[in-house]
Scaffold this motif. Structure first.
Motif, PDB file in Angstrom:
ATOM      1  N   SER A 163     -32.398  15.038  -0.606  1.00 40.82           N
ATOM      2  CA  SER A 163     -31.913  16.414  -0.583  1.00 40.82           C
ATOM      3  C   SER A 163     -32.449  17.186   0.612  1.00 40.82           C
ATOM      4  N   THR A 164     -33.464  16.673   1.259  1.00 41.34           N
ATOM      5  CA  THR A 164     -33.978  17.340   2.447  1.00 41.34           C
ATOM      6  C   THR A 164     -33.336  16.731   3.692  1.00 41.34           C
ATOM      7  N   LEU A 165     -33.038  17.573   4.634  1.00 45.56           N
ATOM      8  CA  LEU A 165     -32.497  17.097   5.902  1.00 45.56           C
ATOM      9  C   LEU A 165     -33.594  17.011   6.950  1.00 45.56           C
ATOM     10  N   GLY A 166     -34.811  17.322   6.552  1.00 45.29           N
ATOM     11  CA  GLY A 166     -35.917  17.303   7.486  1.00 45.29           C
ATOM     12  C   GLY A 166     -35.898  18.541   8.363  1.00 45.29           C
ATOM     13  N   PHE A 167     -36.716  18.543   9.384  1.00 41.64           N
ATOM     14  CA  PHE A 167     -36.744  19.653  10.326  1.00 41.64           C
ATOM     15  C   PHE A 167     -35.705  19.382  11.399  1.00 41.64           C
ATOM     16  N   THR A 168     -34.915  20.384  11.716  1.00 44.83           N
ATOM     17  CA  THR A 168     -33.894  20.239  12.740  1.00 44.83           C
ATOM     18  C   THR A 168     -33.675  21.573  13.431  1.00 44.83           C
ATOM     19  N   LYS A 169     -33.252  21.523  14.659  1.00 40.74           N
ATOM     20  CA  LYS A 169     -32.882  22.744  15.382  1.00 40.74           C
ATOM     21  C   LYS A 169     -31.391  23.025  15.221  1.00 40.74           C
ATOM     22  N   SER A 170     -30.693  22.119  14.546  1.00 42.53           N
ATOM     23  CA  SER A 170     -29.260  22.277  14.312  1.00 42.53           C
ATOM     24  C   SER A 170     -29.007  23.341  13.252  1.00 42.53           C
ATOM     25  N   ALA A 171     -27.814  23.914  13.294  1.00 39.57           N
ATOM     26  CA  ALA A 171     -27.343  24.753  12.188  1.00 39.57           C
ATOM     27  C   ALA A 171     -26.674  23.808  11.192  1.00 39.57           C
ATOM     28  N   ILE A 172     -26.933  24.020   9.923  1.00 38.81           N
ATOM     29  CA  ILE A 172     -26.328  23.198   8.873  1.00 38.81           C
ATOM     30  C   ILE A 172     -25.407  24.082   8.052  1.00 38.81           C
ATOM     31  N   TRP A 173     -24.134  23.722   8.002  1.00 39.11           N
ATOM     32  CA  TRP A 173     -23.144  24.434   7.204  1.00 39.11           C
ATOM     33  C   TRP A 173     -22.931  23.648   5.917  1.00 39.11           C
ATOM     34  N   ILE A 174     -23.047  24.340   4.782  1.00 42.95           N
ATOM     35  CA  ILE A 174     -22.889  23.697   3.481  1.00 42.95           C
ATOM     36  C   ILE A 174     -21.704  24.317   2.764  1.00 42.95           C
ATOM     37  N   LYS A 175     -20.860  23.475   2.190  1.00 40.22           N
ATOM     38  CA  LYS A 175     -19.703  23.934   1.425  1.00 40.22           C
ATOM     39  C   LYS A 175     -19.905  23.514  -0.027  1.00 40.22           C
ATOM     40  N   ILE A 176     -19.853  24.510  -0.920  1.00 44.53           N
ATOM     41  CA  ILE A 176     -20.036  24.260  -2.345  1.00 44.53           C
ATOM     42  C   ILE A 176     -18.819  24.811  -3.074  1.00 44.53           C
ATOM     43  N   PRO A 177     -18.058  23.969  -3.756  1.00 48.10           N
ATOM     44  CA  PRO A 177     -16.880  24.470  -4.478  1.00 48.10           C
ATOM     45  C   PRO A 177     -17.291  25.293  -5.701  1.00 48.10           C
ATOM     46  N   ILE A 178     -16.736  26.492  -5.799  1.00 45.80           N
ATOM     47  CA  ILE A 178     -16.986  27.377  -6.936  1.00 45.80           C
ATOM     48  C   ILE A 178     -15.644  27.888  -7.425  1.00 45.80           C
ATOM     49  N   SER A 179     -15.440  27.872  -8.713  1.00 47.77           N
ATOM     50  CA  SER A 179     -14.202  28.436  -9.249  1.00 47.77           C
ATOM     51  C   SER A 179     -14.519  29.371 -10.403  1.00 47.77           C
ATOM     52  N   ASN A 180     -13.805  30.467 -10.452  1.00 46.51           N
ATOM     53  CA  ASN A 180     -13.949  31.454 -11.511  1.00 46.51           C
ATOM     54  C   ASN A 180     -12.725  31.326 -12.412  1.00 46.51           C
ATOM     55  N   LYS A 181     -12.909  30.825 -13.606  1.00 46.62           N
ATOM     56  CA  LYS A 181     -11.789  30.609 -14.508  1.00 46.62           C
ATOM     57  C   LYS A 181     -11.555  31.794 -15.445  1.00 46.62           C
ATOM     58  N   SER A 182     -12.320  32.854 -15.257  1.00 43.14           N
ATOM     59  CA  SER A 182     -12.119  34.040 -16.080  1.00 43.14           C
ATOM     60  C   SER A 182     -11.295  35.060 -15.297  1.00 43.14           C
ATOM     61  N   SER A 183     -10.909  36.121 -15.955  1.00 39.18           N
ATOM     62  CA  SER A 183     -10.152  37.185 -15.292  1.00 39.18           C
ATOM     63  C   SER A 183     -11.076  38.260 -14.736  1.00 39.18           C
ATOM     64  N   ILE A 184     -12.375  38.074 -14.897  1.00 40.53           N
ATOM     65  CA  ILE A 184     -13.370  39.037 -14.426  1.00 40.53           C
ATOM     66  C   ILE A 184     -13.807  38.661 -13.015  1.00 40.53           C
ATOM     67  N   ILE A 185     -13.819  39.638 -12.117  1.00 42.77           N
ATOM     68  CA  ILE A 185     -14.312  39.398 -10.764  1.00 42.77           C
ATOM     69  C   ILE A 185     -15.825  39.246 -10.837  1.00 42.77           C
ATOM     70  N   MET A 186     -16.318  38.176 -10.239  1.00 43.98           N
ATOM     71  CA  MET A 186     -17.752  37.889 -10.309  1.00 43.98           C
ATOM     72  C   MET A 186     -18.327  37.758  -8.904  1.00 43.98           C
ATOM     73  N   GLU A 187     -19.579  38.164  -8.752  1.00 46.95           N
ATOM     74  CA  GLU A 187     -20.311  37.914  -7.522  1.00 46.95           C
ATOM     75  C   GLU A 187     -21.169  36.678  -7.746  1.00 46.95           C
ATOM     76  N   ASN A 188     -21.275  35.850  -6.731  1.00 42.69           N
ATOM     77  CA  ASN A 188     -22.094  34.645  -6.818  1.00 42.69           C
ATOM     78  C   ASN A 188     -23.226  34.728  -5.809  1.00 42.69           C
ATOM     79  N   PHE A 189     -24.392  34.250  -6.196  1.00 45.30           N
ATOM     80  CA  PHE A 189     -25.537  34.205  -5.324  1.00 45.30           C
ATOM     81  C   PHE A 189     -26.057  32.777  -5.290  1.00 45.30           C
TER      82      PHE A 189
END
Length: 76
Positions: free
Chosen positions: A41-67
């Protein structure tokens, strides 16, 4: 989503640090993301920028904020 996202995240290593959110969120970038999967799970130390994509879906009718909380203090 609560818990370890280790097997659910895709990433891109941006060695030149020149990508923007508009770049990586474009559907043409989907095939450039690689599943982190069973790697450490660690990428070690790097000077690179790491972009992470995590799929999230809201199956309710309520608008939600995610952190996203990272419990690794050396991440910035």
């Amino acid at each position: 989503i609560k818990g370890n996202l280790h097997t659910k995240k895709d990433l891109i290593e941006d060695k030149e640090k020149n990508l923007k959110i508009g770049d990586v969120s474009c559907p043409s970038f989907d095939d450039k993301f690689k599943l982190l999967g069973e790697r450490k799970s660690t990428l070690g130390f790097t000077k690179s920028a790491i972009w992470i994509k995590i799929p999230i879906s809201n199956k309710s009718s309520i608008i939600m904020e995610n952190f996203l909380e990272l419990d690794y203090p050396l991440t910035n």
